[in-house]
Motif scaffolding. Sequence first.
Motif, PDB file in Angstrom:
ATOM      1  N   PRO A   9       0.869  -1.181   0.000  1.00  0.00           N
ATOM      2  CA  PRO A   9       0.000   0.000   0.000  1.00  0.00           C
ATOM      3  C   PRO A   9       0.908   1.233   0.000  1.00  0.00           C
ATOM      4  CG  PRO A   9      -0.438  -1.390   1.917  1.00  0.00           C
ATOM      5  CD  PRO A   9       0.784  -1.908   1.256  1.00  0.00           C
ATOM      6  N   PHE A  10       0.546   2.237  -0.772  1.00  0.00           N
ATOM      7  CA  PHE A  10       1.442   3.392  -0.906  1.00  0.00           C
ATOM      8  C   PHE A  10       0.669   4.691  -0.763  1.00  0.00           C
ATOM      9  CE2 PHE A  10       3.634   6.686  -3.230  1.00  0.00           C
ATOM     10  CZ  PHE A  10       4.932   6.550  -2.779  1.00  0.00           C
ATOM     11  N   TYR A  11       1.133   5.522   0.176  1.00  0.00           N
ATOM     12  CA  TYR A  11       0.594   6.864   0.318  1.00  0.00           C
ATOM     13  C   TYR A  11       1.741   7.774   0.762  1.00  0.00           C
ATOM     14  CZ  TYR A  11      -2.243  10.843   1.669  1.00  0.00           C
ATOM     15  OH  TYR A  11      -2.776  12.094   1.776  1.00  0.00           O
ATOM     16  N   ASN A  12       2.223   8.593  -0.148  1.00  0.00           N
ATOM     17  CA  ASN A  12       3.297   9.559   0.137  1.00  0.00           C
ATOM     18  C   ASN A  12       4.491   8.942   0.855  1.00  0.00           C
ATOM     19  OD1 ASN A  12       1.831  11.594  -1.054  1.00  0.00           O
ATOM     20  ND2 ASN A  12       0.920  12.289   0.855  1.00  0.00           N
ATOM     21  N   THR A  63     -11.817   9.756  -3.061  1.00  0.00           N
ATOM     22  CA  THR A  63     -11.297   9.990  -1.708  1.00  0.00           C
ATOM     23  C   THR A  63     -10.189   8.994  -1.397  1.00  0.00           C
ATOM     24  OG1 THR A  63     -12.892   8.491  -0.696  1.00  0.00           O
ATOM     25  CG2 THR A  63     -13.516  10.815  -0.834  1.00  0.00           C
ATOM     26  N   ARG A  64      -9.405   9.342  -0.382  1.00  0.00           N
ATOM     27  CA  ARG A  64      -8.373   8.431   0.091  1.00  0.00           C
ATOM     28  C   ARG A  64      -9.045   7.283   0.827  1.00  0.00           C
ATOM     29  NH1 ARG A  64      -4.738   8.337   4.818  1.00  0.00           N
ATOM     30  NH2 ARG A  64      -3.086   6.919   4.178  1.00  0.00           N
ATOM     31  N   ARG A  65      -8.691   6.069   0.475  1.00  0.00           N
ATOM     32  CA  ARG A  65      -9.336   4.894   1.054  1.00  0.00           C
ATOM     33  C   ARG A  65      -8.536   4.267   2.186  1.00  0.00           C
ATOM     34  NH1 ARG A  65     -13.118   2.096  -2.220  1.00  0.00           N
ATOM     35  NH2 ARG A  65     -14.562   3.627  -3.004  1.00  0.00           N
ATOM     36  N   GLY A  66      -7.222   4.413   2.210  1.00  0.00           N
ATOM     37  CA  GLY A  66      -6.403   3.870   3.281  1.00  0.00           C
ATOM     38  C   GLY A  66      -5.767   2.536   2.956  1.00  0.00           C
ATOM     39  N   ALA A  67      -4.908   2.100   3.871  1.00  0.00           N
ATOM     40  CA  ALA A  67      -4.097   0.903   3.660  1.00  0.00           C
ATOM     41  C   ALA A  67      -4.928  -0.373   3.605  1.00  0.00           C
ATOM     42  CB  ALA A  67      -3.043   0.797   4.753  1.00  0.00           C
ATOM     43  N   GLY A  68      -6.008  -0.464   4.379  1.00  0.00           N
ATOM     44  CA  GLY A  68      -6.843  -1.667   4.362  1.00  0.00           C
ATOM     45  C   GLY A  68      -7.468  -1.902   2.998  1.00  0.00           C
ATOM     46  N   TYR A  69      -7.945  -0.847   2.404  1.00  0.00           N
ATOM     47  CA  TYR A  69      -8.506  -0.933   1.057  1.00  0.00           C
ATOM     48  C   TYR A  69      -7.411  -1.287   0.053  1.00  0.00           C
ATOM     49  CZ  TYR A  69     -10.763   0.474  -3.282  1.00  0.00           C
ATOM     50  OH  TYR A  69     -11.266   0.488  -4.556  1.00  0.00           O
ATOM     51  N   ALA A  70      -6.258  -0.624   0.176  1.00  0.00           N
ATOM     52  CA  ALA A  70      -5.150  -0.856  -0.762  1.00  0.00           C
ATOM     53  C   ALA A  70      -4.649  -2.296  -0.681  1.00  0.00           C
ATOM     54  CB  ALA A  70      -4.017   0.129  -0.484  1.00  0.00           C
ATOM     55  N   ARG A  71      -4.531  -2.834   0.528  1.00  0.00           N
ATOM     56  CA  ARG A  71      -4.077  -4.214   0.668  1.00  0.00           C
ATOM     57  C   ARG A  71      -5.025  -5.178  -0.043  1.00  0.00           C
ATOM     58  NH1 ARG A  71      -3.185  -2.567   5.958  1.00  0.00           N
ATOM     59  NH2 ARG A  71      -0.983  -2.088   6.226  1.00  0.00           N
ATOM     60  N   ALA A  72      -6.339  -4.979   0.164  1.00  0.00           N
ATOM     61  CA  ALA A  72      -7.316  -5.863  -0.478  1.00  0.00           C
ATOM     62  C   ALA A  72      -7.285  -5.709  -1.996  1.00  0.00           C
ATOM     63  CB  ALA A  72      -8.714  -5.582   0.058  1.00  0.00           C
ATOM     64  N   LEU A  73      -7.174  -4.492  -2.477  1.00  0.00           N
ATOM     65  CA  LEU A  73      -7.118  -4.247  -3.922  1.00  0.00           C
ATOM     66  C   LEU A  73      -5.924  -4.971  -4.535  1.00  0.00           C
ATOM     67  CD1 LEU A  73      -8.600  -2.626  -6.147  1.00  0.00           C
ATOM     68  CD2 LEU A  73      -7.051  -0.738  -5.659  1.00  0.00           C
ATOM     69  N   GLY A  74      -4.753  -4.839  -3.917  1.00  0.00           N
ATOM     70  CA  GLY A  74      -3.556  -5.517  -4.414  1.00  0.00           C
ATOM     71  C   GLY A  74      -3.660  -7.026  -4.296  1.00  0.00           C
ATOM     72  N   ALA A 165     -12.061   0.974   4.613  1.00  0.00           N
ATOM     73  CA  ALA A 165     -11.542   2.340   4.662  1.00  0.00           C
ATOM     74  C   ALA A 165     -11.375   2.818   6.105  1.00  0.00           C
ATOM     75  CB  ALA A 165     -12.468   3.276   3.894  1.00  0.00           C
ATOM     76  N   LEU A 166     -11.189   1.878   7.022  1.00  0.00           N
ATOM     77  CA  LEU A 166     -10.982   2.267   8.415  1.00  0.00           C
ATOM     78  C   LEU A 166      -9.680   3.054   8.540  1.00  0.00           C
ATOM     79  CD1 LEU A 166     -11.887  -1.145  10.094  1.00  0.00           C
ATOM     80  CD2 LEU A 166     -13.321   0.892   9.928  1.00  0.00           C
ATOM     81  N   LYS A 167      -9.693   4.087   9.339  1.00  0.00           N
ATOM     82  CA  LYS A 167      -8.497   4.919   9.516  1.00  0.00           C
ATOM     83  C   LYS A 167      -7.496   4.272  10.463  1.00  0.00           C
ATOM     84  CE  LYS A 167      -9.936   8.188   6.889  1.00  0.00           C
ATOM     85  NZ  LYS A 167      -9.710   7.955   5.504  1.00  0.00           N
ATOM     86  N   ARG A 168      -7.988   3.527  11.448  1.00  0.00           N
ATOM     87  CA  ARG A 168      -7.112   2.866  12.415  1.00  0.00           C
ATOM     88  C   ARG A 168      -7.444   1.384  12.442  1.00  0.00           C
ATOM     89  NH1 ARG A 168      -6.752   5.062  17.926  1.00  0.00           N
ATOM     90  NH2 ARG A 168      -4.645   4.317  17.716  1.00  0.00           N
ATOM     91  N   ARG A 169      -6.438   0.588  12.655  1.00  0.00           N
ATOM     92  CA  ARG A 169      -6.587  -0.868  12.776  1.00  0.00           C
ATOM     93  C   ARG A 169      -7.254  -1.505  11.563  1.00  0.00           C
ATOM     94  NH1 ARG A 169      -2.715  -1.706  16.021  1.00  0.00           N
ATOM     95  NH2 ARG A 169      -3.005  -0.947  18.130  1.00  0.00           N
ATOM     96  N   ASN A 170      -7.035  -0.924  10.380  1.00  0.00           N
ATOM     97  CA  ASN A 170      -7.626  -1.481   9.165  1.00  0.00           C
ATOM     98  C   ASN A 170      -7.097  -2.875   8.874  1.00  0.00           C
ATOM     99  OD1 ASN A 170      -5.134  -1.100   7.535  1.00  0.00           O
ATOM    100  ND2 ASN A 170      -5.577   1.038   7.955  1.00  0.00           N
TER     101      ASN A 170
END
Length: 181
Positions: A9-12, A63-74, A165-170
């Motif tokens: 997952p990549f964000y900045n 919108t920014r979805r977060g690492a949990g979304y990115a992990r599942a997408l990948g 898209a949880l912000k914490r503990r995704n």
Amino acid sequence: MHKCTIVIPFYNGNIYLADALASISYNDDQVEEIIIVVDYGSEAPVFDAINVKIRIINNLSSTRRGAGYARALGYNAANTKFVAFLDCDDLWGKNKLNQQLSVAIERNLAFCFHNFYHFNDVSYSDQIICNGPFTLEGFFRKGFTIGCLTVLLDKEALGNLEGNALKRRNDYYFWYQVIKK
């Protein structure tokens, strides 16, 4: 030996990405491809060439979805039997993936993880040790820690997973789906 897809997952995270990719290169005999999932609003990642195919997936939502979304997408986009995870600010040790794949195959594991170290700019600060029993109840009681950089999943056994898209503990929601299966 089975090959593996690595999901990042990549964000900045350009400041860290080169080191993360270098740590994958210590394990690249087992890596089929690296999928970098770029979250909305982040600049495209910059990386040095390594001996592994890198595929970029952009989160095209508004919108920014977060690492949990990115992990599942990948994970869902991976074409290999095994999928491992590495955040762009984490590092793997030498032969990590080879050892983990050997154990997963030998024991026919759909989900495995291991101990890891926290570190700062100077040194390792503490080791996180995974103590069982590894049950759903133990998971809910936070009886053990699952570090994203240590997870290896058998996609053929688990099928696709939902993002969040949880912000914490995704990551907990992601691992919960796996444990349920």
